[in-house]
Design a protein around this motif. Sequence first.
Motif, PDB file in Angstrom:
ATOM      1  N   SER A 106       0.834  -1.200   0.000  1.00  0.00           N
ATOM      2  CA  SER A 106       0.000   0.000   0.000  1.00  0.00           C
ATOM      3  C   SER A 106       0.871   1.253   0.000  1.00  0.00           C
ATOM      4  O   SER A 106       1.972   1.271   0.545  1.00  0.00           O
ATOM      5  CB  SER A 106      -0.929   0.014   1.211  1.00  0.00           C
ATOM      6  N   VAL A 107       0.344   2.308  -0.594  1.00  0.00           N
ATOM      7  CA  VAL A 107       1.098   3.557  -0.704  1.00  0.00           C
ATOM      8  C   VAL A 107       1.385   4.146   0.681  1.00  0.00           C
ATOM      9  O   VAL A 107       2.523   4.488   1.008  1.00  0.00           O
ATOM     10  CB  VAL A 107       0.339   4.572  -1.576  1.00  0.00           C
ATOM     11  N   ALA A 108       0.360   4.261   1.520  1.00  0.00           N
ATOM     12  CA  ALA A 108       0.555   4.882   2.831  1.00  0.00           C
ATOM     13  C   ALA A 108       1.539   4.103   3.690  1.00  0.00           C
ATOM     14  O   ALA A 108       2.399   4.689   4.363  1.00  0.00           O
ATOM     15  CB  ALA A 108      -0.783   5.022   3.552  1.00  0.00           C
ATOM     16  N   GLY A 109       1.434   2.783   3.682  1.00  0.00           N
ATOM     17  CA  GLY A 109       2.328   1.967   4.504  1.00  0.00           C
ATOM     18  C   GLY A 109       3.763   2.022   4.034  1.00  0.00           C
ATOM     19  O   GLY A 109       4.690   2.106   4.849  1.00  0.00           O
ATOM     20  N   ALA A 110       3.971   1.981   2.719  1.00  0.00           N
ATOM     21  CA  ALA A 110       5.329   2.039   2.180  1.00  0.00           C
ATOM     22  C   ALA A 110       5.978   3.382   2.474  1.00  0.00           C
ATOM     23  O   ALA A 110       7.149   3.457   2.858  1.00  0.00           O
ATOM     24  CB  ALA A 110       5.298   1.782   0.676  1.00  0.00           C
ATOM     25  N   VAL A 111       5.221   4.456   2.298  1.00  0.00           N
ATOM     26  CA  VAL A 111       5.741   5.799   2.568  1.00  0.00           C
ATOM     27  C   VAL A 111       6.094   5.952   4.050  1.00  0.00           C
ATOM     28  O   VAL A 111       7.146   6.507   4.398  1.00  0.00           O
ATOM     29  CB  VAL A 111       4.722   6.860   2.134  1.00  0.00           C
ATOM     30  N   ALA A 112       5.240   5.465   4.929  1.00  0.00           N
ATOM     31  CA  ALA A 112       5.440   5.640   6.371  1.00  0.00           C
ATOM     32  C   ALA A 112       6.720   5.002   6.876  1.00  0.00           C
ATOM     33  O   ALA A 112       7.270   5.415   7.902  1.00  0.00           O
ATOM     34  CB  ALA A 112       4.249   5.076   7.136  1.00  0.00           C
ATOM     35  N   THR A 113       7.219   3.987   6.170  1.00  0.00           N
ATOM     36  CA  THR A 113       8.437   3.285   6.574  1.00  0.00           C
ATOM     37  C   THR A 113       9.608   3.554   5.636  1.00  0.00           C
ATOM     38  O   THR A 113      10.635   2.894   5.719  1.00  0.00           O
ATOM     39  CB  THR A 113       8.179   1.777   6.649  1.00  0.00           C
ATOM     40  N   ALA A 114       9.453   4.525   4.720  1.00  0.00           N
ATOM     41  CA  ALA A 114      10.522   4.876   3.764  1.00  0.00           C
ATOM     42  C   ALA A 114      10.962   3.686   2.927  1.00  0.00           C
ATOM     43  O   ALA A 114      12.135   3.508   2.625  1.00  0.00           O
ATOM     44  CB  ALA A 114      11.716   5.498   4.483  1.00  0.00           C
ATOM     45  N   THR A 115      10.010   2.842   2.567  1.00  0.00           N
ATOM     46  CA  THR A 115      10.301   1.717   1.678  1.00  0.00           C
ATOM     47  C   THR A 115      10.775   2.266   0.332  1.00  0.00           C
ATOM     48  O   THR A 115      10.424   3.357  -0.063  1.00  0.00           O
ATOM     49  CB  THR A 115       9.056   0.840   1.527  1.00  0.00           C
ATOM     50  N   HIS A 116      11.557   1.476  -0.376  1.00  0.00           N
ATOM     51  CA  HIS A 116      12.287   2.037  -1.511  1.00  0.00           C
ATOM     52  C   HIS A 116      12.382   1.053  -2.663  1.00  0.00           C
ATOM     53  O   HIS A 116      12.137  -0.136  -2.517  1.00  0.00           O
ATOM     54  CB  HIS A 116      13.711   2.385  -1.068  1.00  0.00           C
ATOM     55  N   GLY A 117      12.760   1.577  -3.798  1.00  0.00           N
ATOM     56  CA  GLY A 117      13.173   0.758  -4.925  1.00  0.00           C
ATOM     57  C   GLY A 117      14.681   0.802  -5.018  1.00  0.00           C
ATOM     58  O   GLY A 117      15.368   0.747  -4.002  1.00  0.00           O
ATOM     59  N   SER A 118      15.202   0.935  -6.222  1.00  0.00           N
ATOM     60  CA  SER A 118      16.645   0.974  -6.393  1.00  0.00           C
ATOM     61  C   SER A 118      17.011   1.993  -7.455  1.00  0.00           C
ATOM     62  O   SER A 118      16.244   2.275  -8.368  1.00  0.00           O
ATOM     63  CB  SER A 118      17.171  -0.407  -6.806  1.00  0.00           C
ATOM     64  N   GLY A 119      18.210   2.534  -7.339  1.00  0.00           N
ATOM     65  CA  GLY A 119      18.731   3.478  -8.313  1.00  0.00           C
ATOM     66  C   GLY A 119      19.468   4.593  -7.607  1.00  0.00           C
ATOM     67  O   GLY A 119      18.897   5.275  -6.749  1.00  0.00           O
ATOM     68  N   GLN A 120      20.735   4.772  -7.936  1.00  0.00           N
ATOM     69  CA  GLN A 120      21.538   5.702  -7.136  1.00  0.00           C
ATOM     70  C   GLN A 120      21.136   7.163  -7.313  1.00  0.00           C
ATOM     71  O   GLN A 120      21.540   8.015  -6.524  1.00  0.00           O
ATOM     72  CB  GLN A 120      23.020   5.515  -7.449  1.00  0.00           C
ATOM     73  N   THR A 121      20.298   7.457  -8.300  1.00  0.00           N
ATOM     74  CA  THR A 121      19.793   8.824  -8.442  1.00  0.00           C
ATOM     75  C   THR A 121      18.328   8.937  -8.008  1.00  0.00           C
ATOM     76  O   THR A 121      17.731  10.006  -8.129  1.00  0.00           O
ATOM     77  CB  THR A 121      19.914   9.310  -9.895  1.00  0.00           C
ATOM     78  N   HIS A 122      17.757   7.856  -7.489  1.00  0.00           N
ATOM     79  CA  HIS A 122      16.345   7.844  -7.103  1.00  0.00           C
ATOM     80  C   HIS A 122      16.202   7.769  -5.591  1.00  0.00           C
ATOM     81  O   HIS A 122      16.811   6.925  -4.934  1.00  0.00           O
ATOM     82  CB  HIS A 122      15.615   6.655  -7.725  1.00  0.00           C
ATOM     83  N   GLY A 123      15.348   8.631  -5.048  1.00  0.00           N
ATOM     84  CA  GLY A 123      15.043   8.551  -3.633  1.00  0.00           C
ATOM     85  C   GLY A 123      14.061   7.437  -3.346  1.00  0.00           C
ATOM     86  O   GLY A 123      13.481   6.831  -4.257  1.00  0.00           O
ATOM     87  N   ASN A 124      13.859   7.144  -2.063  1.00  0.00           N
ATOM     88  CA  ASN A 124      12.866   6.135  -1.705  1.00  0.00           C
ATOM     89  C   ASN A 124      11.459   6.638  -2.030  1.00  0.00           C
ATOM     90  O   ASN A 124      11.270   7.787  -2.432  1.00  0.00           O
ATOM     91  CB  ASN A 124      13.012   5.731  -0.226  1.00  0.00           C
ATOM     92  N   LEU A 125      10.461   5.793  -1.855  1.00  0.00           N
ATOM     93  CA  LEU A 125       9.103   6.123  -2.289  1.00  0.00           C
ATOM     94  C   LEU A 125       8.539   7.337  -1.558  1.00  0.00           C
ATOM     95  O   LEU A 125       7.719   8.074  -2.111  1.00  0.00           O
ATOM     96  CB  LEU A 125       8.192   4.914  -2.083  1.00  0.00           C
ATOM     97  N   ALA A 126       8.970   7.576  -0.334  1.00  0.00           N
ATOM     98  CA  ALA A 126       8.465   8.713   0.426  1.00  0.00           C
ATOM     99  C   ALA A 126       8.912  10.047  -0.162  1.00  0.00           C
ATOM    100  O   ALA A 126       8.267  11.074   0.080  1.00  0.00           O
ATOM    101  CB  ALA A 126       8.916   8.604   1.878  1.00  0.00           C
ATOM    102  N   THR A 127      10.006  10.059  -0.917  1.00  0.00           N
ATOM    103  CA  THR A 127      10.491  11.330  -1.474  1.00  0.00           C
ATOM    104  C   THR A 127       9.588  11.855  -2.578  1.00  0.00           C
ATOM    105  O   THR A 127       9.707  13.021  -2.961  1.00  0.00           O
ATOM    106  CB  THR A 127      11.927  11.184  -2.011  1.00  0.00           C
ATOM    107  N   ALA A 128       8.696  11.033  -3.097  1.00  0.00           N
ATOM    108  CA  ALA A 128       7.750  11.489  -4.118  1.00  0.00           C
ATOM    109  C   ALA A 128       6.561  12.216  -3.517  1.00  0.00           C
ATOM    110  O   ALA A 128       5.785  12.848  -4.240  1.00  0.00           O
ATOM    111  CB  ALA A 128       7.248  10.304  -4.943  1.00  0.00           C
TER     112      ALA A 128
END
Length: 410
Positions: A106-128
């Motif tokens: 879920s979007v809210a749960g992933a953001v709340a824990t700073a869950t992330h994908g990968s990529g050295q120029t990409h922030g975790n999902l919460a940065t969006a």
Amino acid sequence: MPRRNWAGNVRYAAREFHRPDTIDDLRRLVAGSTRLRAVGSGHSFNRLGDTDGDLVSLAGLPPTIEVDRERGQVTVAGAMRYGDVGQHLHTQGYALANLASLPHISVAGAVATATHGSGQTHGNLATAVAALEIVTADGDLLHVDRDDDTFAGIVVGLGALGVVTRLTLDVVPTFDLRQYVRLDLAPEALDEALGSAYSVSVFTDWRTPRLREVWRKQSTDQSPPEADWLGTTAADEPRHPVLGMPTENCTPQLGVPGPWHERLPHFKLGFTPSSGDELQSEYHVPRTSVAEVLAALAEVAHLIAPVLQVCELRTVAADELWLSPNYRRDSLAVHFTWVDDADAVLPVLAEVEERLAPFAPRPHWGKVFVTDPRALAARYPRYADFEALLADLDPKGKFRTDLLDHYFPR
């Protein structure tokens, strides 16, 4: 509602389970409760999302998605899954810059824990996140955005500040990717491999010094890797991160082009990625310490391997979010998928944390970790500011859990 988390290792202790179908019903529920937590996809492997009071799912609220083309943003219901948001955005010509390996969360749960994908120029999902709507302890509806002084503290809020109902996310024009898997990478080539494509994940089992697989998710205008790229060989059939698991659960590989939301995750939305018989841990260390971290973990590889299903290495860009493991630090994320045996795993986890201690590791908030509270607090410059935010927004501890009390004592 489920009485256990996704992996089945946490049995929820809540006395009541709720699924309101309107925001007003949710607000009344929150206002009238003395202890309450929201549960999303249940993908936390610790008791961060557990409570002895009321557990509430937002899955009954309308699954709204509103695209704002002028601002380049989308506002979504917090309970929506990233995979569903991705499909809708793609049809509208938009994308999110990053996704996690699972589109089921879920979007809210992933953001709340700073869950992330990968990529050295990409922030975790919460940065969006550009703004969010949250039901606070008294049942009020609070809207915060990037102009608010406490915004960077609220976004990665661990569910401790209220129930997040809607989030506004930055979007980019939709794009296609190709996914290639390369085999047998030398450890000294890891640093170069991690920066070689839009998103890169490296998998190993710590049974040999060499790294088993490199999953490269690259733009369609980037040339395919050369036959002898970094001394690796190309996989000639689809792979699964965990050996022996069905590859049809995974997103298409072998260089077949496809939209971002069907390539950035490792797993397809319509499939269960694994049986869930596992525990997970993850630590974020400085991106500049790749070689040293590998060497430190190699010293305890003989302990890790017998209780490990797979280890994944990824990069995440630095951000300004107070409790993000990537706060002001470009990071290497070291992720462990363990066997489902806490008695066997926890002693090894303690050894892993000891070896990583010189690198000030920040654990993923939703995984299993045993870090000392004082040590953890010292690794976050804004830790005390978050504690003050907790006291301000939830003075009676309505959203607290035993785990939160352990790391943020009152």
